[in-house]
Every structure is written in structure tokens, then in C-alpha cells.
Motif scaffolding. Structure first.
Motif, PDB file in Angstrom:
ATOM      1  N   THR A 189      39.121  44.913  35.747  1.00  0.00           N
ATOM      2  CA  THR A 189      39.858  43.723  35.313  1.00  0.00           C
ATOM      3  C   THR A 189      39.369  42.490  36.051  1.00  0.00           C
ATOM      4  OG1 THR A 189      41.586  44.180  36.948  1.00  0.00           O
ATOM      5  CG2 THR A 189      41.961  44.999  34.720  1.00  0.00           C
ATOM      6  N   VAL A 190      39.669  41.324  35.492  1.00  0.00           N
ATOM      7  CA  VAL A 190      39.297  40.047  36.095  1.00  0.00           C
ATOM      8  C   VAL A 190      40.577  39.218  36.265  1.00  0.00           C
ATOM      9  CG1 VAL A 190      37.859  37.990  35.866  1.00  0.00           C
ATOM     10  CG2 VAL A 190      37.051  40.162  34.960  1.00  0.00           C
ATOM     11  N   PRO A 191      41.275  39.395  37.412  1.00  0.00           N
ATOM     12  CA  PRO A 191      42.531  38.662  37.615  1.00  0.00           C
ATOM     13  C   PRO A 191      42.321  37.171  37.914  1.00  0.00           C
ATOM     14  CG  PRO A 191      42.017  39.985  39.536  1.00  0.00           C
ATOM     15  CD  PRO A 191      40.987  40.300  38.507  1.00  0.00           C
ATOM     16  N   GLU A 192      41.166  36.830  38.468  1.00  0.00           N
ATOM     17  CA  GLU A 192      40.845  35.442  38.802  1.00  0.00           C
ATOM     18  C   GLU A 192      39.414  35.160  38.340  1.00  0.00           C
ATOM     19  OE1 GLU A 192      41.367  34.793  43.018  1.00  0.00           O
ATOM     20  OE2 GLU A 192      43.100  36.119  43.037  1.00  0.00           O
ATOM     21  N   PRO A 193      39.059  33.872  38.175  1.00  0.00           N
ATOM     22  CA  PRO A 193      37.703  33.547  37.695  1.00  0.00           C
ATOM     23  C   PRO A 193      36.567  34.053  38.593  1.00  0.00           C
ATOM     24  CG  PRO A 193      39.113  31.625  37.550  1.00  0.00           C
ATOM     25  CD  PRO A 193      39.899  32.694  38.255  1.00  0.00           C
ATOM     26  N   ARG A 194      36.823  34.257  39.874  1.00  0.00           N
ATOM     27  CA  ARG A 194      35.767  34.701  40.780  1.00  0.00           C
ATOM     28  C   ARG A 194      36.040  36.072  41.404  1.00  0.00           C
ATOM     29  NH1 ARG A 194      31.990  31.359  40.879  1.00  0.00           N
ATOM     30  NH2 ARG A 194      32.258  29.141  40.705  1.00  0.00           N
ATOM     31  N   MET A 195      36.859  36.884  40.741  1.00  0.00           N
ATOM     32  CA  MET A 195      37.182  38.198  41.300  1.00  0.00           C
ATOM     33  C   MET A 195      37.224  39.271  40.215  1.00  0.00           C
ATOM     34  SD  MET A 195      40.549  39.547  43.319  1.00  0.00           S
ATOM     35  CE  MET A 195      40.266  38.655  44.828  1.00  0.00           C
TER      36      MET A 195
END
Length: 187
Positions: free
Chosen positions: A60-66
Motif C-alpha cells: 500500500t501507499v499511505p503517503e506520497p513518499r512511503m
């Protein structure tokens, strides 16, 4: 006995598949933001066979850089970490015993320029594939003409159709590469 229509339809399908393959290839290149596609080429040893990370864990991608990777089996945590470290992504996995977090650092100007070169190289590889398909189609048309399966006029029209299709596909390749280049150069 091959007709011009059969030859062009066959080649058109192959050319479109090569554009799709290029888009998938470009998606796996790391730009500024996180995307699960980054991990598509990272293979984990899963009971003796190399398996993509997204088939043994939820990504998953919870934040734009994570990117967060949660393995379906806890014993895979270390294997996934090793696979990420071995990959050419240049990312350091942070594990808390339950999931792995990948923080994507801001790309440097030099790294961005390198990525743009990679984008151009991949686009050129696919242009070569398309040119080879065009040559194969033209050869098939000439062969059909020689065997008297089609007329000279049909042959000329077929070659023109193949060239128009090739031009269109080349534009698709260029636009896909330009879009990825723009994405990579975004700060």
C-alpha cells in the motif's frame, strides 16, 4: 495464404502490446512519488521459487513518499527485506516485526538525469522492436505478392498501412516516454 488485412492486423496487435509493455516497464522506474509498481520486479524466495513481492504481501501507499508492505506470512518479513536491499531501487526497508516501511527520499538532480537517460534507452529499445515488426510485416507482404497471393496495388497499400501504423505507434512510444520524463523531472 495471407492477406494484407491479416498481416496488418497481426502486426498492429503486436505493436500495441509492445507499447503496453513499455508503459509497464516505465511504471516500474522510480520517479518522485511512491507507487506499488516499483516493487513489481523485486522477487522474494517463496518456498524455493522466486515470487514478486506483491504476490506474497499487501503493498500500500499511505503517503506520497512511503510504501508499506505487509506480508501474509510473518516468516517472509526477513526475505522481503533482503530482496529489497538486493534490488537496484536503492531503498532501505524499515521493519517493525509486522510490516516493512519504505521511505522514498527526494531524488537528486543527478539521479533524475540518470533516470531520464534510462527512460530514453527503454523507449529506444521499444522503437527498435516496432521497426523490426514493421520490417517483418513488409517482408510478409512482399512474399505474398511474389507468391501471387495479392496484387501489386494491394502490396503497395499494405506497405503504406504498415508505415502509418508504425508512425502512430512511434508517437505513442514518444508520448509515454515524455510523460515519464516529465514525472521524473517533477520536484
Amino acid at each position: 495464404m495471407a492477406t494484407v488485412k491479416e498481416i496488418t492486423t497481426n502486426i498492429e496487435s503486436k505493436m500495441h502490446k509492445s507499447v503496453d509493455a513499455l508503459k509497464v516497464d516505465l511504471a516500474s522506474l522510480r520517479a518522485g512519488r511512491a507507487t506499488p509498481a516499483l516493487l513489481e520486479k523485486v522477487m522474494v524466495d517463496y518456498y524455493g521459487s522466486p515470487t514478486p513481492v506483491n504476490q506474497v504481501a499487501s503493498v500500500t501507499v499511505p503517503e506520497p513518499r512511503m510504501i508499506v508492505i505487509q506480508p501474509w506470512e510473518k516468516n517472509l518479513l526477513k526475505d522481503i527485506e533482503k530482496a529489497i536491499m538486493k534490488s537496484d531501487l536503492g531503498l532501505n526497508p524499515n521493519s517493525d516485526g509486522v510490516c516493512i516501511r519504505l521511505n522514498l527520499p527526494q531524488l537528486t538532480e543527478e539521479r533524475r538525469k540518470d533516470l531520464v537517460k534510462v527512460v530514453h534507452k527503454k523507449a529506444e529499445e521499444f522503437r527498435v522492436v516496432v521497426r523490426n515488426l514493421r520490417r517483418d510485416a513488409n517482408d510478409a507482404i512482399k512474399k505474398a505478392e511474389k507468391a501471387k497471393e495479392i496484387t501489386e496495388d494491394e502490396s503497395k497499400k499494405g506497405v503504406e498501412q504498415v508505415q502509418k501504423l508504425t508512425d502512430k505507434i512511434m508517437k505513442d512510444i514518444d508520448s509515454a516516454a515524455a510523460a515519464k520524463e516529465k514525472e521524473v523531472m517533477e520536484i
